[in-house]
Design a protein around this motif. Structure first.
Motif, PDB file in Angstrom:
ATOM      1  N   ILE B 111      27.193 -19.146 -33.624  1.00  0.00           N
ATOM      2  CA  ILE B 111      26.647 -20.119 -34.578  1.00  0.00           C
ATOM      3  C   ILE B 111      27.778 -20.848 -35.280  1.00  0.00           C
ATOM      4  O   ILE B 111      28.727 -20.227 -35.786  1.00  0.00           O
ATOM      5  CB  ILE B 111      25.763 -19.410 -35.621  1.00  0.00           C
ATOM      6  N   ASP B 112      27.675 -22.180 -35.321  1.00  0.00           N
ATOM      7  CA  ASP B 112      28.676 -23.005 -35.993  1.00  0.00           C
ATOM      8  C   ASP B 112      28.328 -23.073 -37.475  1.00  0.00           C
ATOM      9  O   ASP B 112      27.360 -23.710 -37.869  1.00  0.00           O
ATOM     10  CB  ASP B 112      28.665 -24.399 -35.340  1.00  0.00           C
ATOM     11  N   ARG B 113      29.127 -22.381 -38.310  1.00  0.00           N
ATOM     12  CA  ARG B 113      28.794 -22.306 -39.739  1.00  0.00           C
ATOM     13  C   ARG B 113      29.541 -23.333 -40.580  1.00  0.00           C
ATOM     14  O   ARG B 113      29.427 -23.342 -41.800  1.00  0.00           O
ATOM     15  CB  ARG B 113      29.088 -20.911 -40.282  1.00  0.00           C
ATOM     16  N   SER B 114      30.310 -24.213 -39.923  1.00  0.00           N
ATOM     17  CA  SER B 114      31.066 -25.209 -40.696  1.00  0.00           C
ATOM     18  C   SER B 114      30.098 -26.218 -41.307  1.00  0.00           C
ATOM     19  O   SER B 114      29.013 -26.446 -40.779  1.00  0.00           O
ATOM     20  CB  SER B 114      32.040 -25.941 -39.782  1.00  0.00           C
ATOM     21  N   ILE B 118      27.517 -32.951 -37.160  1.00  0.00           N
ATOM     22  CA  ILE B 118      27.897 -33.365 -35.799  1.00  0.00           C
ATOM     23  C   ILE B 118      26.960 -34.468 -35.339  1.00  0.00           C
ATOM     24  O   ILE B 118      25.763 -34.251 -35.175  1.00  0.00           O
ATOM     25  CB  ILE B 118      27.865 -32.162 -34.841  1.00  0.00           C
ATOM     26  N   GLN B 186      20.988 -35.016 -41.228  1.00  0.00           N
ATOM     27  CA  GLN B 186      20.639 -34.027 -40.200  1.00  0.00           C
ATOM     28  C   GLN B 186      19.256 -34.330 -39.619  1.00  0.00           C
ATOM     29  O   GLN B 186      19.042 -34.206 -38.410  1.00  0.00           O
ATOM     30  CB  GLN B 186      20.636 -32.613 -40.805  1.00  0.00           C
ATOM     31  N   GLU B 278      19.889 -28.298 -36.105  1.00  0.00           N
ATOM     32  CA  GLU B 278      20.734 -27.113 -36.234  1.00  0.00           C
ATOM     33  C   GLU B 278      20.832 -26.347 -34.918  1.00  0.00           C
ATOM     34  O   GLU B 278      21.881 -25.821 -34.577  1.00  0.00           O
ATOM     35  CB  GLU B 278      20.184 -26.199 -37.339  1.00  0.00           C
ATOM     36  N   GLN B 281      22.925 -28.940 -32.322  1.00  0.00           N
ATOM     37  CA  GLN B 281      24.290 -29.320 -32.692  1.00  0.00           C
ATOM     38  C   GLN B 281      25.101 -28.145 -33.228  1.00  0.00           C
ATOM     39  O   GLN B 281      26.309 -28.176 -33.215  1.00  0.00           O
ATOM     40  CB  GLN B 281      24.267 -30.430 -33.762  1.00  0.00           C
ATOM     41  N   LYS B 282      24.393 -27.153 -33.765  1.00  0.00           N
ATOM     42  CA  LYS B 282      25.114 -26.065 -34.431  1.00  0.00           C
ATOM     43  C   LYS B 282      24.837 -24.706 -33.809  1.00  0.00           C
ATOM     44  O   LYS B 282      25.288 -23.681 -34.342  1.00  0.00           O
ATOM     45  CB  LYS B 282      24.685 -26.003 -35.912  1.00  0.00           C
ATOM     46  N   ASN B 283      24.005 -24.706 -32.752  1.00  0.00           N
ATOM     47  CA  ASN B 283      23.709 -23.443 -32.084  1.00  0.00           C
ATOM     48  C   ASN B 283      23.028 -22.419 -32.981  1.00  0.00           C
ATOM     49  O   ASN B 283      23.180 -21.220 -32.798  1.00  0.00           O
ATOM     50  CB  ASN B 283      25.010 -22.810 -31.582  1.00  0.00           C
ATOM     51  N   LYS B 284      22.276 -22.923 -33.976  1.00  0.00           N
ATOM     52  CA  LYS B 284      21.731 -21.997 -34.961  1.00  0.00           C
ATOM     53  C   LYS B 284      20.241 -21.767 -34.712  1.00  0.00           C
ATOM     54  O   LYS B 284      19.451 -22.702 -34.754  1.00  0.00           O
ATOM     55  CB  LYS B 284      21.945 -22.587 -36.352  1.00  0.00           C
TER      56      LYS B 284
END
Ligand code: SF4
Ligand code: SF4
Lengths: 330, 440
Positions: B111-114, B118, B186, B278, B281-284
């Motif tokens: 998971i991209d937590r930044s 994106i 988003q 999410e 783009q963020k793999n969440k």
């Protein structure tokens, strides 16, 4: 312990009782006008009618139907007011009570109570009295401003009565004499004219109408279409024949038209459910009113018109079912 | 598109009570324990992959979608699985749940937590749908229909318009409103992602005019995105209902018994669209959501970002709702939500709000007789005659009921809200639908 219940968890602030309360408030200006023009005797009739209707409803619930009294919904108060407003101010008390009995016991509770009655109870009561006691029902005290105790009040005809009379005699001299008895528009508008207790003041009734609209108790449709139909129908006849009898402004301001259009043709129970149906109903009332006023032996036709249209409500409802979403636009 | 729109038939205007509209989304934090149901969607329950004693992290797959109409379920916390068994849910029924003891907040490394946004959409349409599926996304507006299914256009149908539903017409709820204010970009990127998956060019974000901050936030950003527009709507309930919203925005009426795709539309709730962003783009995966906790028994009504599975009682403590004052707890909004019996019932993917009402307004008013006022007919957004349906259901005349189109009822509750005789018209409609379906 948590309470559980089904959705929705909120309700509109309007309930049956609050609606009836608003109708009662809307009827108050007409009561004030009646006091000014007809004095305390009007108040006696009004109080008798209200007390009579409430008492009859209470007694029927308590001792005949043996159900908890439904008087709390205030609908009997509205019936009482409307009945009184359709009577002359010099009506004997016992006759008023007969009217209450017919309105509440026969026209309302015998049909199953509020919501089930086919005909407007107040109008049934009025028509019963009209047929049973024609003399008392057609002698109206003349308006007498601020003469509260009604000392030496003469009785006289209503505007529509005068017009009918003119027609019956139809000789030129009498015609001129009759015409001078007619109130002018201003008098009719504020209510300085002979008639039933609650019907004389157009101003007071329109104030009530404004209240009902503002409180969202009724829509404008029924009164508007009813009055518009009467206006157009009489205008056509008037322009065609020049007959003073159907002069449209007088037709609008006189008799029980405004009272009927605003307060009785809009009774929820005895009128159609949908906007479309309500418009059909209102136009029907308008046409019948003019027909009765013009061609029947009676000068006034509002009560009969509304009662006749009441009988057509199930048919109107049947043919004015709303279109269901997603089933093809017309 | 500056003129305000609304749906044609019926509708009501209940008091808004949007007391939390200005409250920023707050992280609710971690409870001690979470209960994660394996069925938080329409369709079959997910197949459980974990067992007692397993260690899980935030985002670990707990249960796998069983078939097309189903959805994956992920862990929302890190800790140890205490048990996998049936537990009482919000309505007191037993539901299969995975109970996890919270030990920390370790996320899956993927998971991209930044905090960076994106903007570039690199995934192909197939990849997008796969990612939505892997993230366990379902319609978060309350329907709970698995999103991948809705994003795959049935053969032979042509879709040309994505409507992002930012209406949130239920009183009290402000979760979607806040999300649009704080995650405007988003959501817009999420809409672009869905457009790409659907192979269409246009998306309309429909927002009621009573959400000026959300409208401004979205408009500031749509300027730099082609093909995403904001449509301001005239506030009316139930504008957020799918078919009513489509009619309001496009003028197209979804035929009775058909789906939005039949008139070329797909509707997705803003929360869902944010979850799509999410996921892609963020793999969440979908393991947290925004929940409004409000009502007159909440001392400090708030909007929270809540981990799925958090017990309602945890949130009730956060708003200082004192249990002795609470008469009723509602999951969802006051119009369509359900009152809960279990104060520890968990937040799910579909929980948009928890409403706490004091004792004195928690009663159901007494039913009196129908006064034929016609208000229910006027209020019904579908053109039904609720008073007549109620009468038929009382009589048990199911043949007549069918003629009254009771199956078209969207269960919005407008009729029951408006009825001055307080007749539980919605209950009658639901009962009628149930009996009619059963008798088939
Ligand atoms: S609950 Fe059903 S019947 Fe009642 S207003 Fe909504 S759609 Fe119409
Ligand atoms: S709103 Fe209630 S009282 Fe009015 S017609 Fe419908 S069911 Fe009857």
């Amino acid at each position: 312990m948590l309470k559980i219940s089904t959705a929705p968890h909120i309700n509109s602030p309007q309930d049956t009782r609050s609606i009836m309360r608003d109708v009662i408030i809307a009827l108050m200006p007409a009561l004030a006008a009646a006091l000014l023009f007809f004095g305390l005797s009007a108040l006696v009739v009004v109080l008798t009618a209200v007390a009579g209707c409430v008492a009859f409803e209470y007694l029927v619930c308590r001792y005949i139907l043996k159900i908890p009294p439904t008087t709390g919904d205030l609908s009997a108060v509205v019936t009482g007011l409307l009945l009184a407003y359709n009577l002359p101010s010099n009506m004997p008390v016992w006759m008023v009570l007969v009217g209450c009995f017919v309105a509440v016991v026969i026209a309302k509770t015998a049909f199953g109570g509020l919501g089930k009655n086919v005909f407007n109870p107040a109008l049934v009561g009025r028509v019963f009295l009209f047929i049973s006691f024609p003399v008392q029902m057609t002698s109206w005290p003349k308006p007498d401003f601020l003469n509260f105790l009604n000392a030496d009040v003469e009785t006289g005809a209503t505007t529509l009565g005068i017009l009918k009379h003119i027609d019956a005699e139809s000789s030129a001299t009498k015609l001129a004499g009759g015409l001078s008895d007619l109130p002018d528009y201003g008098q009719m508008f504020i209510g300085y004219t002979g008639g039933c207790i609650g019907e004389v003041s157009a101003l007071a009734l329109l104030l009530g109408f404004a209240w009902l609209l503002w409180r969202r108790i009724i829509g404008w449709h029924i009164p508007f279409y009813y009055l518009a139909t009467v206006f157009i129908f009489t205008s056509v006849m008037w322009l065609h024949s020049g007959n003073i009898q159907v002069e449209p402004v007088t037709q609008l301001l006189s008799g029980g038209l405004l009272l009927g259009a605003i307060f009785m043709a809009t009774d929820y129970v005895t009128t159609p459910m949908t906007r479309k149906g309500q418009i059909v109903f209102a136009v029907g009332c308008g046409i019948l009113t003019v027909i009765i006023r013009r061609w029947s032996v009676y000068p006034e036709g509002v009560s009969f018109a509304i009662l006749i249209m009441n009988a057509f409500v199930p048919i109107i409802d049947y043919f004015t079912v709303p279109r269901v979403f997603g089933t093809g636009r017309k | 598109m500056s003129n305000k729109k609304t749906f044609t038939m019926g509708g009501i205007h209940p008091d808004k009570h949007k007391i939390t509209a200005e409250k920023p989304i707050e992280d609710a934090g971690l409870p001690e324990i979470v209960y994660i149901p394996v069925k938080q969607h329409i369709g079959s329950p997910a197949k459980i992959l974990v067992a007692k004693g397993d260690k899980v992290r935030v985002g670990t797959l707990l249960a796998d979608a069983d078939g097309i109409v189903s959805a994956d379920v992920h862990s929302s916390v890190s800790g140890e699985v205490l048990k996998v068994e049936e537990i009482e849910g919000e309505f007191g029924y037993l539901e299969q749940m995975i109970t996890i003891k919270v030990e920390g907040d370790e996320w899956e490394a993927s998971i991209d937590r930044s905090p960076d946004i994106i903007r570039e959409i690199n995934a192909s349409p197939e990849e997008i749908i796969a990612k939505i599926r892997e993230a366990g996304i379902v319609g978060m507006g309350g329907a709970g229909y698995p999103t991948p299914v809705k994003t795959t256009i049935p053969a032979g149908k042509k879709v040309d318009c994505l409507i992002v539903n930012g209406i949130e017409c239920e009183p009290y709820l402000t979760a979607d409103d806040r999300l649009m204010v704080e995650k405007a970009e988003q959501i817009i990127i999420g809409a672009k992602i869905l457009n790409k998956a659907l192979g269409i060019q246009n998306a309309v974000i429909a927002v009621d005019e009573n959400k000026p901050a959300a409208i401004e936030a979205l408009r500031n950003i749509t300027r730099s995105y082609v093909g995403v527009n904001v449509q301001v709507m005239k506030t009316k309930y139930p504008q957020g209902a799918e078919k009513q919203l489509i009619e309001a925005v496009t003028g197209r009426e979804v035929p009775s018994g058909k789906l939005p795709a039949d008139v070329g539309c797909i509707v997705q709730n803003v929360g869902t669209v944010n979850a799509v962003y999410e996921a892609v783009q963020k793999n969440k995966p979908l393991f947290e959501r925004v929940v409004t906790v409000s009502g007159d028994a909440a001392e400090t009504p708030s909007n929270f970002l809540v981990r799925i599975g958090t017990p309602a009682s945890f949130l009730i403590n956060k708003v200082h709702g004192s249990p002795d004052k609470i008469g009723k707890i509602i999951f969802g909004g006051p119009m369509m939500g359900t009152s809960a019996v279990n104060i520890n019932a968990p937040i799910t993917k579909l929980s948009s709000g928890i409403l706490l009402f004091k004792d004195d307004i928690s009663f159901k008013p007494e039913e009196t007789v129908c006064i034929r006022c016609g208000k229910c007919v006027e209020a019904c957004p579908v053109g039904l005659m609720p008073f007549a349906i109620a009468a038929q259901v009382r009589d048990g005349d199911y043949h007549e009921m069918k003629k009254l189109h009771v199956l078209d009822c969207i269960e919005c509750g407008s009729c029951a809200y408006i009825c001055p005789a307080r007749i539980p018209l919605l209950d009658y409609c639901k009962l009628g639908k149930y009996e009619l379906k059963k008798s088939k």
